[in-house]
Design an enzyme around this catalytic site. Structure first.
Site, PDB file in Angstrom:
ATOM      1  N   GLY A  54       0.842  -1.194   0.000  1.00 29.77           N
ATOM      2  CA  GLY A  54       0.000   0.000   0.000  1.00 29.77           C
ATOM      3  C   GLY A  54       0.868   1.231   0.000  1.00 29.77           C
ATOM      4  N   CYS A  81       5.407  -6.079   1.587  1.00 27.69           N
ATOM      5  CA  CYS A  81       5.754  -4.654   1.569  1.00 27.69           C
ATOM      6  C   CYS A  81       5.099  -3.905   2.743  1.00 27.69           C
ATOM      7  CB  CYS A  81       5.378  -4.070   0.205  1.00 27.69           C
ATOM      8  SG  CYS A  81       6.190  -2.501  -0.076  1.00 27.69           S
ATOM      9  N   TYR A  82       4.082  -3.091   2.507  1.00 25.78           N
ATOM     10  CA  TYR A  82       3.383  -2.436   3.619  1.00 25.78           C
ATOM     11  C   TYR A  82       2.903  -3.494   4.628  1.00 25.78           C
ATOM     12  CZ  TYR A  82      -0.182   0.425   6.005  1.00 25.78           C
ATOM     13  OH  TYR A  82      -0.944   1.076   6.942  1.00 25.78           O
ATOM     14  N   HIS A 169       8.083  -7.342  -3.739  1.00 22.32           N
ATOM     15  CA  HIS A 169       6.779  -7.767  -4.278  1.00 22.32           C
ATOM     16  C   HIS A 169       6.917  -9.086  -5.039  1.00 22.32           C
ATOM     17  CE1 HIS A 169       4.339  -4.161  -3.435  1.00 22.32           C
ATOM     18  NE2 HIS A 169       5.519  -3.571  -3.425  1.00 22.32           N
ATOM     19  N   GLU A 171       4.547 -10.779  -6.294  1.00 20.24           N
ATOM     20  CA  GLU A 171       3.435 -10.955  -7.237  1.00 20.24           C
ATOM     21  C   GLU A 171       3.714 -10.394  -8.625  1.00 20.24           C
ATOM     22  OE1 GLU A 171       3.630  -8.911  -4.732  1.00 20.24           O
ATOM     23  OE2 GLU A 171       2.488  -7.069  -4.973  1.00 20.24           O
ATOM     24  N   SER A 223     -23.739  -9.775 -26.491  1.00 21.87           N
ATOM     25  CA  SER A 223     -23.136  -8.797 -27.406  1.00 21.87           C
ATOM     26  C   SER A 223     -22.185  -9.476 -28.384  1.00 21.87           C
ATOM     27  CB  SER A 223     -22.358  -7.757 -26.600  1.00 21.87           C
ATOM     28  OG  SER A 223     -21.203  -8.362 -26.037  1.00 21.87           O
ATOM     29  N   ASP A 227     -17.325 -11.695 -22.290  1.00 21.61           N
ATOM     30  CA  ASP A 227     -18.031 -11.893 -21.020  1.00 21.61           C
ATOM     31  C   ASP A 227     -19.463 -12.385 -21.224  1.00 21.61           C
ATOM     32  OD1 ASP A 227     -15.669 -10.858 -20.176  1.00 21.61           O
ATOM     33  OD2 ASP A 227     -16.457  -8.861 -19.739  1.00 21.61           O
ATOM     34  N   SER A 228     -20.209 -11.690 -22.088  1.00 16.08           N
ATOM     35  CA  SER A 228     -21.606 -12.115 -22.250  1.00 16.08           C
ATOM     36  C   SER A 228     -21.674 -13.475 -22.941  1.00 16.08           C
ATOM     37  CB  SER A 228     -22.423 -11.063 -23.000  1.00 16.08           C
ATOM     38  OG  SER A 228     -21.997 -10.937 -24.337  1.00 16.08           O
ATOM     39  N   LYS A 369     -10.656 -11.661 -15.791  1.00 10.58           N
ATOM     40  CA  LYS A 369     -10.823 -11.807 -17.239  1.00 10.58           C
ATOM     41  C   LYS A 369     -10.111 -13.050 -17.791  1.00 10.58           C
ATOM     42  CE  LYS A 369     -12.325  -9.703 -21.007  1.00 10.58           C
ATOM     43  NZ  LYS A 369     -13.589  -8.976 -21.141  1.00 10.58           N
TER      44      LYS A 369
END
Ligand code: XMP
Length: 513
Positions: A54, A81-82, A169, A171, A223, A227-228, A369
């Site tokens: 953060g 980290c934080y 980090h 990640e 659409s 996603d849809s 996603k």
């Protein structure tokens, strides 16, 4: 309930990246705001807890602090980290501003290879730092397990309590072996299995959808986007003909889009598809309109009108399905200086009006996603849909500058199809974020054969991006550009000039309008 890791968000721009890395280890992860009460976390029975980074300093008066009871939940904790500074702050250590801020690449030296976090890893690792403060006195019971050039406590551990802290980090991609560190935490320390797979998710989601929907009917706005489409395939698997997918052709779609949707969903999946061809209505409303925002508003309003009428024709349905994703539902932490808080799409406005009284079914709510794409593959959707590039709601209208007419759309559609075809042929299409054609309302003189022409201009746009918020233009090979240009000027009547857009975002936007 899935075995899971809870991530407390202290406002890092990488919190979602931590969650994705954990899921890549096939362990489900949930992001919660930093102030979530320990009892609420306990109720989820997580296998471990990660405290994110953060932008704050623990000793500032406004610093975001967790419920101190989280340290008594008797589950493993990893502070990043934080997060490591929080361990120091709450458990009797000391945090001070560093003499030298440590940003960017660094080298980590593991001084205790027996530490589970570094199992099967070399003793020297490239890591990525981004911190000013650092621990200057270890909290009680902790030992240093790795050092860096600038931090003697770059990694620390309390072996008995299974608490760990990393100043760097793990990640981010710039810590190349970071995922293995996180994997060691979730598998070796927290004892999680590897159950979070999309195959497993399909079974679970199908059961949940059936339980929720019962014998009722569900409507979904399809659409053709990722996603849809994935939501439609998943819900259809669960409830078959109780789902009606409404597909609105607004006349602003690319070449073959309506056909692909009808082929895939109608003929292959046998989804009950309600096809609404509203081309004429949209084009008549857009007649004479030049101003981009006006065009967008007209298209948005007309869509709602058409969709609402279509739902009435679809018959009585209690539920409306939406392809909402996890990043849209994570409760964001408003912490000053957090750039992630500012990154909000200006496009996702409104949704459907409140008067449409449906209950929502959102089967992708807990997915990122990339997981939605995996799910699409698992459900058997073709690459054409699973890897589809983002396409704006107002469609070709924002790529057909100035007034939109049927004639201009026809020209644009043909030229765009050539761009896509050639990009696919050389294997570059799915490697770019977006590649498309834009029709400019500029006429220029040309000579084709022995004839003088006075025709429109086409721009080619190719951009690389992570999230659409910023983008770099792609340096497409000259021979490819040459081929595209030649084909367009030869095959598309009405175009005699092709230009290439060399603008990044900022200062440009990805779309031209
Ligand atoms: P801009 O043009 O603002 O676009 O740089 C950023 C990303 O958003 C897409 N885009 C839209 N997506 N509805 C959408 O769902 C819209 O109205 C819309 N306008 C732009 C654009 O294609 C790019 O990926």
């Amino acid at each position: 309930m899935n075995e899971q890791i809870v991530i407390l968000d202290f406002g890092s721009q990488y919190t979602q990246v931590i969650a994705r890395r954990v899921r890549e280890c096939r362990v489900y992860s949930t992001i919660l705001p930093f102030h979530t009460p320990a009892a609420k976390i306990d109720a989820l029975a997580p296998s471990g807890l990660i405290l994110s980074g953060g932008p704050s300093s623990v000793y500032e008066p406004e610093a975001p602090l967790p419920d101190p009871a989280i340290f008594n939940l008797d589950i493993p904790i990893l502070g990043i980290c934080y997060g490591v500074q929080l361990l120091g702050h709450f458990l009797g250590g000391k945090v001070e501003p560093g003499q030298k801020r440590e940003y960017g690449k660094g080298t980590l030296t593991v001084c205790d290879p027996a530490c589970v976090l570094f199992r099967k890893l070399p003793t020297q690792l490239q890591v990525w730092n981004s911190h000013g403060d650092k621990l200057t006195r270890l909290p009680k019971g902790f030992r240093p397990v790795a050092t860096s050039d600038n931090a003697p406590f770059a990694a620390i551990e309390h072996r008995a309590r299974k608490f760990f802290g990393l100043q760097f980090h793990p990640e981010v991609a710039h810590t190349p072996r970071g995922k293995e560190i996180l994997s060691n935490f979730v598998h070796e320390v927290c004892g999680c299995g590897r159950d979070w797979t999309m195959r497993h998710y399909v079974d679970q989601a199908v059961e949940e959808i059936r339980a929720r929907v019962g014998k009722e009917h569900v409507i979904l706005g399809l659409s053709g986007g990722v996603d849809s489409s994935v939501a439609a395939a998943l819900i259809h698997k669960a409830i078959g003909s109780q789902l009606t997918a409404i597909f609105v052709n607004n006349g602003l779609l690319r070449a073959r889009e309506p056909e692909v949707v009808r082929e895939v969903f109608g003929r292959n999946f046998h989804v009950k598809l309600q096809y609404e061809d509203a081309t004429r209505l949209f084009l008549s409303r857009l007649k004479g309109v030049v101003e981009p925002e006006k065009k967008r508003k007209i298209i948005g309003r007309t869509f709602i009108e058409v969709f609402e009428a279509a739902t009435k024709r679809a018959g009585k349905a209690r539920f409306l399905a939406q392809g909402t994703l996890y990043p849209d539902v994570i409760e964001s932490v408003p912490i000053a200086g957090n750039p992630a808080a500012l990154i909000k799409s200006h496009h996702n406005v409104g949704g459907l009006p409140k008067r449409m009284k449906f209950e929502l079914v959102e089967p992708l709510r807990c997915l990122f996603k990339d997981e939605v794409r995996q799910l699409g593959k698992e459900l058997g959707l073709p690459d054409e849909i699973v890897w589809r590039q983002p396409f704006p709601g107002p469609g070709l209208a924002v790529r057909c500058l100035g007034e939109v007419t049927a004639e201009k759309l026809k020209v644009l559609r043909r030229a765009d199809a050539i761009v896509v075809e050639e990009m696919k042929a050389c294997g570059l299409y799915y490697k770019t974020w977006q590649t498309f054609a834009v029709l400019l309302p500029v006429r220029s003189v040309g000579v084709q054969g022995d004839e003088r022409t006075y025709d429109w201009t086409l721009a080619i746009r190719a951009v690389e991006s992570q999230d659409g918020m910023t983008a770099d233009w792609v340096k497409l090979p000259y021979d490819l550009l040459e081929k595209i240009s030649l084909r367009i000027t030869n095959e598309v009547k009405g175009l005699n000039r092709v230009v290439f857009d060399l603008t990044s975002k900022p200062p440009g936007t990805i779309e031209w309008e």
